[in-house]
Design an enzyme around this catalytic site. Sequence first.
Site, PDB file in Angstrom:
ATOM      1  N   SER A   1       0.968  -1.150   0.052  1.00 26.82           N
ATOM      2  CA  SER A   1       0.143   0.151   0.031  1.00 26.82           C
ATOM      3  C   SER A   1       0.875   1.376   0.085  1.00 26.82           C
ATOM      4  O   SER A   1       0.153   2.441   0.296  1.00 26.82           O
ATOM      5  CB  SER A   1      -0.903  -0.055   1.057  1.00 26.82           C
ATOM      6  OG  SER A   1      -0.321  -0.482   2.317  1.00 26.82           O
TER       7      SER A   1
ATOM      8  N   THR B   1      -1.068   3.310   4.855  1.00 31.12           N
ATOM      9  CA  THR B   1      -0.340   4.501   4.700  1.00 31.12           C
ATOM     10  C   THR B   1       0.835   4.272   5.602  1.00 31.12           C
ATOM     11  O   THR B   1       0.742   4.009   7.097  1.00 31.12           O
ATOM     12  CB  THR B   1      -0.989   5.530   5.177  1.00 31.12           C
ATOM     13  OG1 THR B   1      -2.242   5.506   4.346  1.00 31.12           O
ATOM     14  CG2 THR B   1      -0.125   6.983   5.025  1.00 31.12           C
TER      15      THR B   1
ATOM     16  N   THR C   1       1.509   6.840   0.642  1.00 27.22           N
ATOM     17  CA  THR C   1       0.862   6.050   0.397  1.00 27.22           C
ATOM     18  C   THR C   1       0.390   5.782  -1.441  1.00 27.22           C
ATOM     19  O   THR C   1       0.568   6.569  -2.154  1.00 27.22           O
ATOM     20  CB  THR C   1      -0.539   5.855   1.121  1.00 27.22           C
ATOM     21  OG1 THR C   1      -1.316   4.734   0.945  1.00 27.22           O
ATOM     22  CG2 THR C   1      -1.394   7.072   0.576  1.00 27.22           C
TER      23      THR C   1
ATOM     24  N   ARG D   1      -8.766   9.251  -7.959  1.00 25.83           N
ATOM     25  CA  ARG D   1      -9.169   9.447  -6.467  1.00 25.83           C
ATOM     26  C   ARG D   1      -7.853   9.527  -5.847  1.00 25.83           C
ATOM     27  O   ARG D   1      -6.895   9.187  -5.885  1.00 25.83           O
ATOM     28  CB  ARG D   1      -9.829   7.960  -5.864  1.00 25.83           C
ATOM     29  CG  ARG D   1     -10.102   7.843  -4.151  1.00 25.83           C
ATOM     30  CD  ARG D   1      -8.853   7.323  -3.611  1.00 25.83           C
ATOM     31  NE  ARG D   1      -9.271   7.312  -2.072  1.00 25.83           N
ATOM     32  CZ  ARG D   1      -8.518   7.175  -1.067  1.00 25.83           C
ATOM     33  NH1 ARG D   1      -7.268   6.970  -1.384  1.00 25.83           N
ATOM     34  NH2 ARG D   1      -8.953   6.888   0.000  1.00 25.83           N
ATOM     35  N   VAL D   2      -8.182  10.638  -4.745  1.00 24.62           N
ATOM     36  CA  VAL D   2      -7.046  11.155  -4.044  1.00 24.62           C
ATOM     37  C   VAL D   2      -7.445  11.034  -2.500  1.00 24.62           C
ATOM     38  O   VAL D   2      -8.513  11.316  -2.256  1.00 24.62           O
ATOM     39  CB  VAL D   2      -6.578  12.648  -4.416  1.00 24.62           C
ATOM     40  CG1 VAL D   2      -5.885  12.998  -2.854  1.00 24.62           C
ATOM     41  CG2 VAL D   2      -5.984  12.662  -5.538  1.00 24.62           C
ATOM     42  N   GLY D   3      -6.642  10.476  -1.528  1.00 25.47           N
ATOM     43  CA  GLY D   3      -7.153   9.994  -0.142  1.00 25.47           C
ATOM     44  C   GLY D   3      -6.562  11.477   0.498  1.00 25.47           C
ATOM     45  O   GLY D   3      -6.326  12.466   0.214  1.00 25.47           O
ATOM     46  N   ASP D   4      -6.559  10.968   1.901  1.00 23.85           N
ATOM     47  CA  ASP D   4      -6.120  11.877   3.093  1.00 23.85           C
ATOM     48  C   ASP D   4      -4.824  12.328   3.079  1.00 23.85           C
ATOM     49  O   ASP D   4      -4.201  13.327   3.458  1.00 23.85           O
ATOM     50  CB  ASP D   4      -6.545  11.445   4.287  1.00 23.85           C
ATOM     51  CG  ASP D   4      -5.958  10.043   4.692  1.00 23.85           C
ATOM     52  OD1 ASP D   4      -6.011   9.095   3.732  1.00 23.85           O
ATOM     53  OD2 ASP D   4      -5.535   9.860   5.589  1.00 23.85           O
TER      54      ASP D   4
ATOM     55  N   THR E   1      -3.942   6.993   9.127  1.00 23.81           N
ATOM     56  CA  THR E   1      -3.912   5.894   8.291  1.00 23.81           C
ATOM     57  C   THR E   1      -5.235   5.245   8.265  1.00 23.81           C
ATOM     58  O   THR E   1      -6.167   5.284   9.156  1.00 23.81           O
ATOM     59  CB  THR E   1      -3.144   4.738   8.654  1.00 23.81           C
ATOM     60  OG1 THR E   1      -2.883   3.617   7.746  1.00 23.81           O
ATOM     61  CG2 THR E   1      -3.104   3.916  10.183  1.00 23.81           C
ATOM     62  N   GLY E   2      -5.537   4.424   7.269  1.00 23.93           N
ATOM     63  CA  GLY E   2      -6.878   4.041   7.197  1.00 23.93           C
ATOM     64  C   GLY E   2      -7.681   4.379   5.840  1.00 23.93           C
ATOM     65  O   GLY E   2      -7.126   4.924   4.979  1.00 23.93           O
TER      66      GLY E   2
ATOM     67  N   GLY F   1      -9.244   6.910   3.925  1.00 23.02           N
ATOM     68  CA  GLY F   1      -9.154   8.228   3.801  1.00 23.02           C
ATOM     69  C   GLY F   1     -10.249   9.140   3.645  1.00 23.02           C
ATOM     70  O   GLY F   1     -10.069  10.245   4.016  1.00 23.02           O
TER      71      GLY F   1
HETATM   72  N1  GLY Z   1      -5.009   6.516   3.912  1.00 18.08           N
HETATM   73  C1  GLY Z   1      -4.766   6.144   2.829  1.00 18.08           C
HETATM   74  C2  GLY Z   1      -5.874   6.464   1.761  1.00 18.08           C
HETATM   75  O1  GLY Z   1      -7.207   6.661   2.090  1.00 18.08           O
HETATM   76  O2  GLY Z   1      -5.650   6.543   0.848  1.00 18.08           O
END
Ligand code: GLY
Length: 318
Positions: free
Chosen positions: A78, A180, A198, A208-211, A231-232, A234
């Site tokens: 990941s 992450t 990540t 898609r973009v995460g947190d 982490t987790g 996003g």
């Molecule tokens: N925490 C990583 C993501 O959701 O992309």
Amino acid sequence: MISRRKFSALLGASLVSQTYSSCNATERGLVGNKVVSTWNNQKANKVAMEQLVRGPQYLLDAIEKGINYVEADPNDTSVGYGGRPDREGFVTLDACIMDKDGRAGSVTYLEHYMHAISVARKVMEETPHVILSGDGAAQFASEMGFVQKDLMTEESRSAYYKWLEKAEYQPKINVERHDTIGMLALNTDGDLSGGCSTSGLAYKMPGRVGDSPIIGAGLYVDNRYGAAVATGLGELVLRQLSSFLVVELMRSGQSPQKACEEAIFRIVESTDVSEAQVGLIAMNRSGKVGGYSIHPGFNYAITDDKSSLLKEAPSYIN
Ligand code: GLY
């Protein structure tokens, strides 16, 4: 000409700073070097510590090199090289870094470059911007001399082809107990910095973009109070700006542990979390550390000058 009053003030300031710097870290109530990271990343912490022991000025190098270690690991599915692709088979990376002076740099949707955290650091240090995205981020990485790489491994390619057989999109809780890499570091001056990197959710929608690359969501550092990283899933972190919230709670006097718990409560009370994991870790300027998650199974690594340990985070759901 310098006035007598100004001269005395300057002299006073210089004496204070001499006295301050001639005390050792323990005398100043400082705790020494410390690195905290999400999941079982004790090896990454060790790499970071190798930088920190060179001197407090290597704080950002600690974050960068520690995270680089995980980005280069093909077995971490990941992050970076070997990270799972999106549903069209493209590996796209998100990362950000934030330093003790409140400067920040970030890349989103970066393709073909393994060390997203290093590119994010360059964004912070070499541009007037905070975030570079997609093709622009890749073009910048090339201009900065980073070398392109195919980020798919044999293993991630065959996992992707297997996934295509059903093509079901189902983010899993605690994917093989890593996700992450988020890292926070404290140096012997009591200064904090942090970073995260990540490949995002496996088989996510293209674009898609995460947190993780969003300052305040995946990471936040306020050197006066503390730092936090997430982490987790996003999307849950993005909606609450959880890392910023944790640091704000520390600013209002809460311990890193209580701040992480409160930020997880905010997520839990706002949405259905039965199928979603989020883990938060935090560290304050005194080196106190906290961690909390929605579901069991989240752990984090704490390394200082004397020892290293892996801690199982308490969770909202047991
Ligand atoms: N925490 C990583 C993501 O959701 O992309």
